[in-house]
Design a protein around this motif. Sequence first.
Motif, PDB file in Angstrom:
ATOM      1  N   ALA A  37      11.883  11.610  -4.208  1.00  0.00           N
ATOM      2  CA  ALA A  37      12.637  10.448  -3.721  1.00  0.00           C
ATOM      3  C   ALA A  37      11.796   9.653  -2.724  1.00  0.00           C
ATOM      4  O   ALA A  37      11.781   8.418  -2.744  1.00  0.00           O
ATOM      5  CB  ALA A  37      13.936  10.899  -3.062  1.00  0.00           C
ATOM      6  N   THR A  38      11.065  10.368  -1.854  1.00  0.00           N
ATOM      7  CA  THR A  38      10.209   9.672  -0.894  1.00  0.00           C
ATOM      8  C   THR A  38       9.170   8.833  -1.621  1.00  0.00           C
ATOM      9  O   THR A  38       8.893   7.688  -1.262  1.00  0.00           O
ATOM     10  CB  THR A  38       9.484  10.711   0.002  1.00  0.00           C
ATOM     11  OG1 THR A  38      10.442  11.651   0.451  1.00  0.00           O
ATOM     12  CG2 THR A  38       8.812  10.022   1.169  1.00  0.00           C
ATOM     13  N   LEU A  39       8.585   9.413  -2.654  1.00  0.00           N
ATOM     14  CA  LEU A  39       7.549   8.722  -3.408  1.00  0.00           C
ATOM     15  C   LEU A  39       8.107   7.442  -4.045  1.00  0.00           C
ATOM     16  O   LEU A  39       7.516   6.371  -3.929  1.00  0.00           O
ATOM     17  CB  LEU A  39       6.998   9.646  -4.496  1.00  0.00           C
ATOM     18  CG  LEU A  39       5.810   9.084  -5.274  1.00  0.00           C
ATOM     19  CD1 LEU A  39       4.555   9.131  -4.424  1.00  0.00           C
ATOM     20  CD2 LEU A  39       5.598   9.835  -6.581  1.00  0.00           C
ATOM     21  N   VAL A  40       9.250   7.563  -4.717  1.00  0.00           N
ATOM     22  CA  VAL A  40       9.853   6.389  -5.361  1.00  0.00           C
ATOM     23  C   VAL A  40      10.124   5.309  -4.317  1.00  0.00           C
ATOM     24  O   VAL A  40       9.851   4.129  -4.523  1.00  0.00           O
ATOM     25  CB  VAL A  40      11.154   6.784  -6.098  1.00  0.00           C
ATOM     26  CG1 VAL A  40      11.921   5.536  -6.537  1.00  0.00           C
ATOM     27  CG2 VAL A  40      10.840   7.659  -7.294  1.00  0.00           C
ATOM     28  N   MET A  41      10.655   5.769  -3.171  1.00  0.00           N
ATOM     29  CA  MET A  41      11.012   4.806  -2.143  1.00  0.00           C
ATOM     30  C   MET A  41       9.786   4.108  -1.562  1.00  0.00           C
ATOM     31  O   MET A  41       9.726   2.884  -1.496  1.00  0.00           O
ATOM     32  CB  MET A  41      11.783   5.547  -1.032  1.00  0.00           C
ATOM     33  CG  MET A  41      12.437   4.660  -0.008  1.00  0.00           C
ATOM     34  SD  MET A  41      13.497   3.405  -0.725  1.00  0.00           S
ATOM     35  CE  MET A  41      14.991   4.311  -1.016  1.00  0.00           C
ATOM     36  N   THR A  42       8.769   4.882  -1.161  1.00  0.00           N
ATOM     37  CA  THR A  42       7.640   4.265  -0.450  1.00  0.00           C
ATOM     38  C   THR A  42       6.664   3.581  -1.402  1.00  0.00           C
ATOM     39  O   THR A  42       5.988   2.639  -1.018  1.00  0.00           O
ATOM     40  CB  THR A  42       6.862   5.313   0.370  1.00  0.00           C
ATOM     41  OG1 THR A  42       6.476   6.368  -0.515  1.00  0.00           O
ATOM     42  CG2 THR A  42       7.708   5.848   1.500  1.00  0.00           C
ATOM     43  N   GLU A  43       6.601   4.052  -2.644  1.00  0.00           N
ATOM     44  CA  GLU A  43       5.626   3.459  -3.558  1.00  0.00           C
ATOM     45  C   GLU A  43       6.208   2.317  -4.358  1.00  0.00           C
ATOM     46  O   GLU A  43       5.472   1.438  -4.805  1.00  0.00           O
ATOM     47  CB  GLU A  43       5.092   4.534  -4.530  1.00  0.00           C
ATOM     48  CG  GLU A  43       4.239   5.578  -3.873  1.00  0.00           C
ATOM     49  CD  GLU A  43       2.940   4.998  -3.312  1.00  0.00           C
ATOM     50  OE1 GLU A  43       2.242   4.277  -4.051  1.00  0.00           O
ATOM     51  OE2 GLU A  43       2.648   5.245  -2.131  1.00  0.00           O
ATOM     52  N   ARG A  48       8.760  -3.281  -3.328  1.00  0.00           N
ATOM     53  CA  ARG A  48       9.362  -4.355  -4.115  1.00  0.00           C
ATOM     54  C   ARG A  48      10.323  -5.184  -3.264  1.00  0.00           C
ATOM     55  O   ARG A  48      10.294  -6.410  -3.287  1.00  0.00           O
ATOM     56  CB  ARG A  48      10.123  -3.772  -5.303  1.00  0.00           C
ATOM     57  CG  ARG A  48      10.820  -4.879  -6.069  1.00  0.00           C
ATOM     58  CD  ARG A  48      11.342  -4.447  -7.398  1.00  0.00           C
ATOM     59  NE  ARG A  48      11.704  -5.629  -8.164  1.00  0.00           N
ATOM     60  CZ  ARG A  48      11.858  -5.636  -9.462  1.00  0.00           C
ATOM     61  NH1 ARG A  48      11.657  -4.537 -10.154  1.00  0.00           N
ATOM     62  NH2 ARG A  48      12.185  -6.736 -10.085  1.00  0.00           N
ATOM     63  N   THR A  49      11.160  -4.486  -2.498  1.00  0.00           N
ATOM     64  CA  THR A  49      12.118  -5.199  -1.658  1.00  0.00           C
ATOM     65  C   THR A  49      11.391  -6.093  -0.652  1.00  0.00           C
ATOM     66  O   THR A  49      11.731  -7.271  -0.472  1.00  0.00           O
ATOM     67  CB  THR A  49      13.014  -4.193  -0.926  1.00  0.00           C
ATOM     68  OG1 THR A  49      13.601  -3.341  -1.913  1.00  0.00           O
ATOM     69  CG2 THR A  49      14.097  -4.885  -0.136  1.00  0.00           C
ATOM     70  N   GLY A 174       6.107  -5.507 -11.418  1.00  0.00           N
ATOM     71  CA  GLY A 174       4.811  -4.843 -11.265  1.00  0.00           C
ATOM     72  C   GLY A 174       4.477  -4.464  -9.839  1.00  0.00           C
ATOM     73  O   GLY A 174       3.407  -3.916  -9.577  1.00  0.00           O
ATOM     74  N   VAL A 175       5.371  -4.750  -8.912  1.00  0.00           N
ATOM     75  CA  VAL A 175       5.040  -4.512  -7.503  1.00  0.00           C
ATOM     76  C   VAL A 175       5.145  -3.028  -7.168  1.00  0.00           C
ATOM     77  O   VAL A 175       6.189  -2.414  -7.344  1.00  0.00           O
ATOM     78  CB  VAL A 175       5.991  -5.303  -6.581  1.00  0.00           C
ATOM     79  CG1 VAL A 175       5.805  -4.877  -5.136  1.00  0.00           C
ATOM     80  CG2 VAL A 175       5.752  -6.794  -6.728  1.00  0.00           C
ATOM     81  N   ILE A 176       4.038  -2.464  -6.717  1.00  0.00           N
ATOM     82  CA  ILE A 176       4.075  -1.134  -6.114  1.00  0.00           C
ATOM     83  C   ILE A 176       3.211  -1.185  -4.863  1.00  0.00           C
ATOM     84  O   ILE A 176       2.510  -2.177  -4.639  1.00  0.00           O
ATOM     85  CB  ILE A 176       3.525  -0.033  -7.074  1.00  0.00           C
ATOM     86  CG1 ILE A 176       2.140  -0.435  -7.580  1.00  0.00           C
ATOM     87  CG2 ILE A 176       4.487   0.246  -8.200  1.00  0.00           C
ATOM     88  CD1 ILE A 176       1.425   0.680  -8.293  1.00  0.00           C
ATOM     89  N   ALA A 177       3.287  -0.142  -4.046  1.00  0.00           N
ATOM     90  CA  ALA A 177       2.487  -0.127  -2.829  1.00  0.00           C
ATOM     91  C   ALA A 177       1.022  -0.335  -3.198  1.00  0.00           C
ATOM     92  O   ALA A 177       0.534   0.219  -4.182  1.00  0.00           O
ATOM     93  CB  ALA A 177       2.666   1.205  -2.111  1.00  0.00           C
ATOM     94  N   GLY A 178       0.328  -1.195  -2.425  1.00  0.00           N
ATOM     95  CA  GLY A 178      -1.073  -1.476  -2.711  1.00  0.00           C
ATOM     96  C   GLY A 178      -1.252  -2.707  -3.572  1.00  0.00           C
ATOM     97  O   GLY A 178      -2.360  -3.202  -3.744  1.00  0.00           O
ATOM     98  N   ARG A 179      -0.149  -3.235  -4.128  1.00  0.00           N
ATOM     99  CA  ARG A 179      -0.274  -4.406  -5.003  1.00  0.00           C
ATOM    100  C   ARG A 179       0.528  -5.600  -4.507  1.00  0.00           C
ATOM    101  O   ARG A 179       0.758  -6.529  -5.241  1.00  0.00           O
ATOM    102  CB  ARG A 179       0.234  -4.056  -6.398  1.00  0.00           C
ATOM    103  CG  ARG A 179      -0.701  -3.210  -7.184  1.00  0.00           C
ATOM    104  CD  ARG A 179      -1.063  -3.926  -8.469  1.00  0.00           C
ATOM    105  NE  ARG A 179      -1.441  -2.961  -9.464  1.00  0.00           N
ATOM    106  CZ  ARG A 179      -0.804  -2.815 -10.609  1.00  0.00           C
ATOM    107  NH1 ARG A 179       0.240  -3.563 -10.881  1.00  0.00           N
ATOM    108  NH2 ARG A 179      -1.203  -1.932 -11.474  1.00  0.00           N
ATOM    109  N   TYR A 180       0.999  -5.556  -3.305  1.00  0.00           N
ATOM    110  CA  TYR A 180       1.789  -6.702  -2.835  1.00  0.00           C
ATOM    111  C   TYR A 180       1.398  -7.139  -1.423  1.00  0.00           C
ATOM    112  O   TYR A 180       1.883  -8.140  -0.940  1.00  0.00           O
ATOM    113  CB  TYR A 180       3.284  -6.344  -2.837  1.00  0.00           C
ATOM    114  CG  TYR A 180       3.719  -5.601  -1.598  1.00  0.00           C
ATOM    115  CD1 TYR A 180       3.393  -4.266  -1.413  1.00  0.00           C
ATOM    116  CD2 TYR A 180       4.413  -6.246  -0.578  1.00  0.00           C
ATOM    117  CE1 TYR A 180       3.747  -3.595  -0.270  1.00  0.00           C
ATOM    118  CE2 TYR A 180       4.778  -5.572   0.575  1.00  0.00           C
ATOM    119  CZ  TYR A 180       4.449  -4.245   0.716  1.00  0.00           C
ATOM    120  OH  TYR A 180       4.787  -3.585   1.858  1.00  0.00           O
TER     121      TYR A 180
END
Lengths: 319, 252
Positions: A37-43, A48-49, A174-180
Amino acid sequence: MRLIGAGLLLLLPLMAVSLGVGAARIDLGAVLTDPWATLVMTESRLPRTLAVVLTGAALAVAGVVLQALVRNRFVGPETTGTAESAALGLLAITILAPTAPIWIKMGAAAISAMAGTAIFIWIIRRLPPREVMLVPVAGIVLSGVISAVVTFVGWQTDMLQYVGTWLMTGEFSGVIAGRYELLWIAAAAAVLAWFAADRFAILGLGDSVATGLGLSPKAVLRMGLAVVSVVTAMTITTVGMIPFVGLVVPNIVARLMGDDLRASLPVVAIWGAALLMACDLIGRLVIFPYEIPVGTVLGVLGAGIFLWLLYRRPARATA
Amino acid sequence: MIEISGVNYSIGGAQILRDISASLPKGKLTALIGPNGAGKSTLLRLIGRLEPLQSGRISLDGMDIRQTPTEALALKMAILGQQTHIVSRLRLRELVRFGRWPHHRGRPCACDHTAVEEALDAFELQPLATRFLDEVSGGQAQRAHLAMTFAQCTDWLLLDEPLNNLDMAHSRALMARLAEMVAGTGKSVVTVVHEVNYAAAWADHIVALKDGAIMAQGAPDEVLTEACLSALYDTPVTIANHNGRPLVLHHA
């Protein structure tokens, strides 16, 4: 202040919903304990939000600044050739120096966006000032011309796919951590615009008034161009073209609050973020677990709001 | 004192001003008069550095307007241009507040608010202060722009046709206020006036322009003569005397 409060009341719950909605099922209560859950949330969910909020706020602010610079309410960064120019710059640097680091590519996109917007302003300053509708028309023509150049070059160099991701309907899937993270630069430009808000409001009264008050119209114009270009360039390279936010939100807020930009820019930013967040959520929910691009949702909703704005009588002033 | 020497100005080959040299006295109300297209507004805009000077030299209290930083000039002179169709959706009070910008550059203090309220009072704008500019009449908008110029609190006021859109009562009140300011606080006013009798009634110094050149300048009695005005406007006029001031009659 009321409008800021109302905007936050709308935006914060939408952000909370956005954190809770997604194809992956996670237990929101266990975000801190369950590694998955942490991974989904932070990555994914949080980036995205944030991306949606930053984009919406920055684009809406860029719209206000642009409208003050050209003294016309019927333009936004997507109708003045700014986005297409940014794409042209990005395409050029990708062809000429494919291995250039990302910040050079972003710089090229921003500078090219600035040049394109400067051409737009140079053109419209020569139009008869009373013909307000010629300004958006000129913008659409210029966007079309630059877009044609981008498409031609992209086709010749086999890069149409890239061009598509920049100029086709924008979306956040397509937004994930590192891409926004570049969007934070756009947000910083919007904050800069708030510090210069009085200058833009004064320039909106005309070059003569600005000069009389000891401002250099050219310097303010350059600063405004920089803000609009940076916001647009960062947005189209990260999430693609997002229509209507920079057009509709500034118009609604100007109807309600007027053009005292120091007071209205924070409201514009919050409402821009809220509108984009709502549209993104609609896009994520209507055919769940699949998605409709936020640009499509905005296209439908934004056109409706804009028509309503055009036909609605302006609000009477209240203190 | 405003010193103008050897000023020429042309737009696209058309000579607007030719070899203008004049000095506008400090502590006086100066009126620029002349027929349409004489170059009055252009001269005023050149003094107010709203247009770039092409040749010649203009200085304001010894400061060359080309060399002095524009922020410094904004503390010395306020200029009201002719109203344009640019309509920004500002409340009248917000517009007047921008008159204080040269003083605080974004950080207003209590004295700035006082100056704004005084300017709003002076032009009877308090009841309209929260209205938007696009919701008031042309005359009310003109008074708001005047209030902004006043709020700038400068030694020099340059006004381009300030009486535009104003009714008789407000026109008279404005001229009386300008004359009172000049007499009472030693400020200096340069104004373009269309209706020559406002100049006749209130001005201390008159500059008459025709076809881009100065035709006459001096005290009202010297400039407002039948010969001079008839030639200036290419219209026969008669000069009468009313309460010790010249009165220009041009009715059929």
